[in-house]
Design a protein around this motif. Structure first.
Motif, PDB file in Angstrom:
ATOM      1  N   SER A 183      89.784  50.592  77.721  1.00 13.01           N
ATOM      2  CA  SER A 183      90.793  50.298  76.561  1.00 13.01           C
ATOM      3  C   SER A 183      91.085  49.041  76.091  1.00 13.01           C
ATOM      4  N   ILE A 184      91.446  48.325  75.248  1.00 17.18           N
ATOM      5  CA  ILE A 184      91.601  47.209  75.018  1.00 17.18           C
ATOM      6  C   ILE A 184      92.769  47.452  73.889  1.00 17.18           C
ATOM      7  N   THR A 185      93.443  46.320  73.886  1.00 15.57           N
ATOM      8  CA  THR A 185      94.409  45.878  73.392  1.00 15.57           C
ATOM      9  C   THR A 185      94.506  44.745  71.870  1.00 15.57           C
ATOM     10  N   TYR A 236      92.655  50.182  71.100  1.00 17.38           N
ATOM     11  CA  TYR A 236      90.882  50.451  70.502  1.00 17.38           C
ATOM     12  C   TYR A 236      90.446  50.758  72.044  1.00 17.38           C
ATOM     13  N   SER A 237      89.506  51.734  71.638  1.00 20.02           N
ATOM     14  CA  SER A 237      88.209  51.655  73.126  1.00 20.02           C
ATOM     15  C   SER A 237      87.587  50.811  72.940  1.00 20.02           C
ATOM     16  N   GLY A 238      87.241  50.368  74.552  1.00 17.08           N
ATOM     17  CA  GLY A 238      86.473  49.051  74.408  1.00 17.08           C
ATOM     18  C   GLY A 238      85.640  49.327  75.812  1.00 17.08           C
ATOM     19  N   SER A 239      84.207  48.109  75.348  1.00 18.02           N
ATOM     20  CA  SER A 239      83.786  48.137  75.924  1.00 18.02           C
ATOM     21  C   SER A 239      83.524  46.594  76.682  1.00 18.02           C
ATOM     22  N   GLY A 283      85.684  46.500  70.585  1.00 18.81           N
ATOM     23  CA  GLY A 283      87.032  47.766  70.495  1.00 18.81           C
ATOM     24  C   GLY A 283      86.525  47.728  69.509  1.00 18.81           C
ATOM     25  N   CYS A 284      86.410  49.421  69.511  1.00 20.21           N
ATOM     26  CA  CYS A 284      86.623  49.963  68.172  1.00 20.21           C
ATOM     27  C   CYS A 284      87.392  51.377  67.844  1.00 20.21           C
ATOM     28  N   VAL A 285      87.478  51.980  66.583  1.00 21.82           N
ATOM     29  CA  VAL A 285      88.157  52.517  66.114  1.00 21.82           C
ATOM     30  C   VAL A 285      87.308  54.269  66.049  1.00 21.82           C
ATOM     31  N   LYS A 318      85.087  55.125  67.331  1.00 21.88           N
ATOM     32  CA  LYS A 318      83.551  54.695  67.672  1.00 21.88           C
ATOM     33  C   LYS A 318      82.390  54.204  67.204  1.00 21.88           C
ATOM     34  N   VAL A 319      83.216  54.048  65.518  1.00 18.44           N
ATOM     35  CA  VAL A 319      83.146  53.794  64.306  1.00 18.44           C
ATOM     36  C   VAL A 319      82.862  52.053  63.670  1.00 18.44           C
ATOM     37  N   LEU A 320      84.147  52.029  63.566  1.00 18.39           N
ATOM     38  CA  LEU A 320      84.297  50.187  62.950  1.00 18.39           C
ATOM     39  C   LEU A 320      84.939  49.957  64.367  1.00 18.39           C
ATOM     40  N   CYS A 321      83.648  49.496  64.760  1.00 22.68           N
ATOM     41  CA  CYS A 321      84.265  48.160  66.069  1.00 22.68           C
ATOM     42  C   CYS A 321      84.123  46.244  65.782  1.00 22.68           C
ATOM     43  N   LYS A 322      84.699  46.053  66.626  1.00 21.35           N
ATOM     44  CA  LYS A 322      84.951  44.489  66.226  1.00 21.35           C
ATOM     45  C   LYS A 322      84.204  44.071  67.783  1.00 21.35           C
TER      46      LYS A 322
END
Length: 112
Positions: free
Chosen positions: A72-74, A82-85, A97-99, A101-105
């Protein structure tokens, strides 16, 4: 006699290689120019901002090894998590970071 000494030294050094730091550990320059430290915390890696407006704030926790990490990343400005990698490639770290798993930055950080 020298051969025994060399073998003993090799056996002594070998376990240390297993304790080598993961590629993600260290200080990174974020896309906004701040410094983030990624350190081992328990069985995971914690991301803490070291400079800037939010210095001292933990902004992520990732699990993994080698080149690929997930967790996770804040966003410290919005205080949303957000879920992150993270993917390490040499001295670059691509953070994502994704919301849902669809909207990612994503942004790329550089090793300091």
């Amino acid at each position: 006699m020298k051969l025994k000494t060399w073998i003993a030294a090799a056996l002594f050094v070998s376990p240390g290689a297993a304790l080598a730091a993961e590629p993600i550990e260290g200080n990174w320059k974020t896309a906004s120019g701040e410094t983030a430290a990624i350190t081992k915390c328990g069985g995971s890696f914690c991301i803490t901002l070291k400079t800037g407006k939010h210095a001292g704030k933990r902004i992520g926790k990732l699990d993994g090894s080698g080149a690929d990490y997930t967790g996770s990343i804040t966003d410290p400005a919005a205080d949303k998590t957000y879920s992150g990698s993270g993917a390490v490639s040499g001295n670059s770290l691509k953070m994502k970071g994704c919301v849902l798993k669809v909207l990612c930055k994503s942004q790329t950080w550089s090793r300091l």
